[in-house]
Every structure is written in structure tokens, then in C-alpha cells.
Design an enzyme around this catalytic site. Sequence first.
Site, PDB file in Angstrom:
ATOM      1  CG  HIS A 131      -0.144   0.137   2.524  1.00  0.00           C
ATOM      2  ND1 HIS A 131       0.347  -0.958   3.202  1.00  0.00           N
ATOM      3  CD2 HIS A 131       0.237   1.228   3.236  1.00  0.00           C
ATOM      4  CE1 HIS A 131       0.987  -0.544   4.286  1.00  0.00           C
ATOM      5  NE2 HIS A 131       0.939   0.780   4.332  1.00  0.00           N
ATOM      6  CG  HIS A 186       7.670   4.811   0.156  1.00  0.00           C
ATOM      7  ND1 HIS A 186       7.665   5.986   0.884  1.00  0.00           N
ATOM      8  CD2 HIS A 186       7.642   3.809   1.071  1.00  0.00           C
ATOM      9  CE1 HIS A 186       7.648   5.714   2.172  1.00  0.00           C
ATOM     10  NE2 HIS A 186       7.625   4.392   2.317  1.00  0.00           N
TER      11      HIS A 186
END
Length: 253
Positions: free
Chosen positions: A109, A198
Site C-alpha cells: 500500500h 512509496h
Amino acid sequence: MSALNLLCDYGSDDTSDESDKDISIPLKKPKLPTPNLSGVSTVVLSEEHIDDPSLHNGRIRTFSHVRGNWATFVYIEYPKKDKLLKIIDLLHTVLTTIDESCIVCENVHISLSKTFVLRYHMIKPLTTSLQEVLSNIESFDLNFDSVEVYCNEEKTRTFLALGVDAMSHEYLINIVEKIDNILGDFKLPKFYENPLFHMSILSINGNKKELILKNLQYLNEIFNHQKNKILNPVNIIKVNCKSGNKVYQYCFK
């Protein structure tokens, strides 16, 4: 006279008659009402409050579980992890030669908030506020262009991650600003000032950032060789908010 006052009088007056004694009925603490979240899709996960790091690959809680405190954060779940499997496998092979504790992250995620503590009575107003602002966001394409290395704030775990490209970054900044405004209203911590969005894919026990940085160029070469073949942009249509064992899902328009 209220029932509470009658109970007080009963305890302090030895001359009270029998009718007063009949009123001394134990008071039951009322249950809190369940928040009305009918407008938000909710997924209930299994209850898990075990703090033994040996049971979950050495991971350590940022703060211990306390009943009534809900560890909460907002994120985008990557919808097509199967597309990443070959890249993850190749990078994992390299990292295991550096440190054998390297494992694949289970739930890939992109975080859009820090993890914060949410009290029960804050669930409904916070989730309702998030629904109001996130439902007006348009879907967008998410893409990655690099391999990055991060270490958590406690320096207990190091992550290899995929960094988003410039276009994705702009979309994510816009979403985070909206989320931060809501969190600020509730006096909850906002996200990092200059976030580097990220998606962590691999993790290693301890602070091994400097060690991995020495091999980062080679890891990026592997990624760049594969990404154009198998890693296409993915359309993102929702944001999740995980609080305790529940996930609230907010779909874009």
C-alpha cells in the site's frame, strides 16, 4: 429527586423507611451507540492483539494495544499485486543475499497519513468527514519509476520500496492535503511535510539502510529492466482508512 440522589440518601440515613430501601436498584452503565456508517463501505478484519514479535516476523508495535484506542491510518491499497510478483521475486533474491531476514510485505500500500490513535467516539465524525472530501476526488493512474530504501522511525525495520513517478506524486499530494485538513480539525497528527510517496514491498529486521544503499543502483537496474514489460499504470479508484480491525473504503467519483 434523581435515582442517584436517592442512592446517596439511602447510604447516609439510618432512619430511612422501607420504601426508600426499595428504590436502591443497581444502575447499569449504558452501552455506547454504534456509529452510523451506512454511507461508507466497511471491511471487518480478524481480531489480533498479540504483541509477540516472534509471531509476526520480528515486527514490533509502534505503541502497545490499549482497549478503546484504535490504531488508525489512511492509505491506498495497490489493487494488482500479482503484476508485481516477478519484480518482487527478483529483488527478494538479491536482498536475501544481503540479509536472510528479508521477507515480502503482505499488504502492499501507499500511506497517506501517519498512524495515529483514534478514540471510539471519534470514529463516526472522522469517517464522515473523510467521506465528504474524498468522494469528490477523481480516479487517477498510479505508476512507479524507482526503487527506494526507507527505515521506520523506531529504526527497527528497513524497507525496500517502489517510488511513485512525478504525475502520481501530484495526485497524491492533493489527496494528502485534504486528509491533513480533516486530521487538523480533530487535532490529530498530519502527514510528513515533504512526503516521498512509496509502496514498501520487502522488509528486513533492524536498520540496514546503509547496507542496502550500496546495492541500490543494481536493484534499480533490475527494476527498470522489468517494469516496462510487466508493470503498467494502475487506475486508483478509492482510499482506505484502517482503524483497529475495520477498514473503511472511500470511492472516488
